[in-house]
Scaffold this motif. Structure first.
Motif, PDB file in Angstrom:
ATOM      1  N   THR A  53       0.849  -1.179   0.000  1.00 17.43           N
ATOM      2  CA  THR A  53       0.000   0.000   0.000  1.00 17.43           C
ATOM      3  C   THR A  53       0.890   1.236   0.000  1.00 17.43           C
ATOM      4  OG1 THR A  53      -1.655  -1.192   1.299  1.00 17.43           O
ATOM      5  CG2 THR A  53      -1.816   1.209   1.270  1.00 17.43           C
ATOM      6  N   LYS A  78      -6.703   7.315   4.495  1.00 12.93           N
ATOM      7  CA  LYS A  78      -7.828   6.450   4.849  1.00 12.93           C
ATOM      8  C   LYS A  78      -8.034   6.397   6.352  1.00 12.93           C
ATOM      9  CE  LYS A  78      -8.076   3.393   0.921  1.00 12.93           C
ATOM     10  NZ  LYS A  78      -8.333   2.012   0.526  1.00 12.93           N
ATOM     11  N   ARG A 112     -14.969  -3.753   1.571  1.00 17.77           N
ATOM     12  CA  ARG A 112     -14.263  -4.899   2.123  1.00 17.77           C
ATOM     13  C   ARG A 112     -13.143  -4.378   3.014  1.00 17.77           C
ATOM     14  NH1 ARG A 112      -9.641  -7.314   0.655  1.00 17.77           N
ATOM     15  NH2 ARG A 112      -9.324  -5.977  -1.144  1.00 17.77           N
ATOM     16  N   TYR A 131      -9.453  -4.730   4.880  1.00 19.84           N
ATOM     17  CA  TYR A 131      -8.167  -5.379   4.663  1.00 19.84           C
ATOM     18  C   TYR A 131      -7.149  -4.820   5.646  1.00 19.84           C
ATOM     19  CZ  TYR A 131      -6.540  -1.153   2.275  1.00 19.84           C
ATOM     20  OH  TYR A 131      -6.190   0.138   1.987  1.00 19.84           O
ATOM     21  N   THR A 134     -11.991  -0.870   1.454  1.00 21.60           N
ATOM     22  CA  THR A 134     -11.827  -0.652   0.027  1.00 21.60           C
ATOM     23  C   THR A 134     -13.047  -1.177  -0.708  1.00 21.60           C
ATOM     24  OG1 THR A 134     -10.400  -1.009  -1.881  1.00 21.60           O
ATOM     25  CG2 THR A 134     -10.616  -2.853  -0.359  1.00 21.60           C
ATOM     26  N   SER A 135     -13.301  -0.590  -1.866  1.00 18.65           N
ATOM     27  CA  SER A 135     -14.394  -1.077  -2.709  1.00 18.65           C
ATOM     28  C   SER A 135     -13.849  -1.943  -3.835  1.00 18.65           C
ATOM     29  CB  SER A 135     -15.176   0.105  -3.294  1.00 18.65           C
ATOM     30  OG  SER A 135     -14.320   0.900  -4.091  1.00 18.65           O
ATOM     31  N   ARG A 136     -12.537  -2.054  -3.933  1.00 16.86           N
ATOM     32  CA  ARG A 136     -11.928  -2.847  -5.009  1.00 16.86           C
ATOM     33  C   ARG A 136     -12.153  -4.334  -4.777  1.00 16.86           C
ATOM     34  NH1 ARG A 136      -6.670  -1.042  -7.854  1.00 16.86           N
ATOM     35  NH2 ARG A 136      -7.335  -2.958  -8.813  1.00 16.86           N
ATOM     36  N   THR A 137     -12.513  -5.021  -5.854  1.00 15.67           N
ATOM     37  CA  THR A 137     -12.728  -6.463  -5.765  1.00 15.67           C
ATOM     38  C   THR A 137     -11.942  -7.215  -6.829  1.00 15.67           C
ATOM     39  OG1 THR A 137     -14.684  -6.278  -7.162  1.00 15.67           O
ATOM     40  CG2 THR A 137     -15.038  -6.234  -4.780  1.00 15.67           C
ATOM     41  N   LYS A 138     -11.199  -6.510  -7.677  1.00 17.68           N
ATOM     42  CA  LYS A 138     -10.459  -7.152  -8.751  1.00 17.68           C
ATOM     43  C   LYS A 138      -9.457  -8.156  -8.174  1.00 17.68           C
ATOM     44  CE  LYS A 138      -7.695  -6.215 -12.830  1.00 17.68           C
ATOM     45  NZ  LYS A 138      -7.089  -5.182 -13.668  1.00 17.68           N
ATOM     46  N   LYS A 195     -10.156 -10.634  -6.258  1.00 16.01           N
ATOM     47  CA  LYS A 195     -10.606 -11.183  -4.975  1.00 16.01           C
ATOM     48  C   LYS A 195     -11.808 -12.082  -5.204  1.00 16.01           C
ATOM     49  CE  LYS A 195      -7.651  -8.664  -2.847  1.00 16.01           C
ATOM     50  NZ  LYS A 195      -6.411  -9.244  -2.473  1.00 16.01           N
TER      51      LYS A 195
END
Length: 57
Positions: free
Chosen positions: A3, A11, A32, A34, A45-49, A51
């Protein structure tokens, strides 16, 4: 991938995955939790790529 420090600094930090999950449940979008490799606490985070997301039954 680590990160970036600027991302971590911008954040909100949560002390536990449960606290992050509670905040995520209140959001209008799917989030999600982390563990951050910079600060050791939890972020959202809203990223799901890349996962695996459980499909609704």
């Amino acid at each position: 991938m680590r990160t970036r420090l600027s991302i971590c600094a911008g954040k909100r930090r949560y002390p536990s995955v449960e606290a992050a999950g509670t905040a995520a449940a209140k959001a209008d979008i799917v989030l999600r939790a982390y563990r951050c490799d910079r600060c050791g606490q939890f972020h959202l985070t809203s990223r799901t790529k890349g996962k695996r997301i459980a499909r609704p039954a």
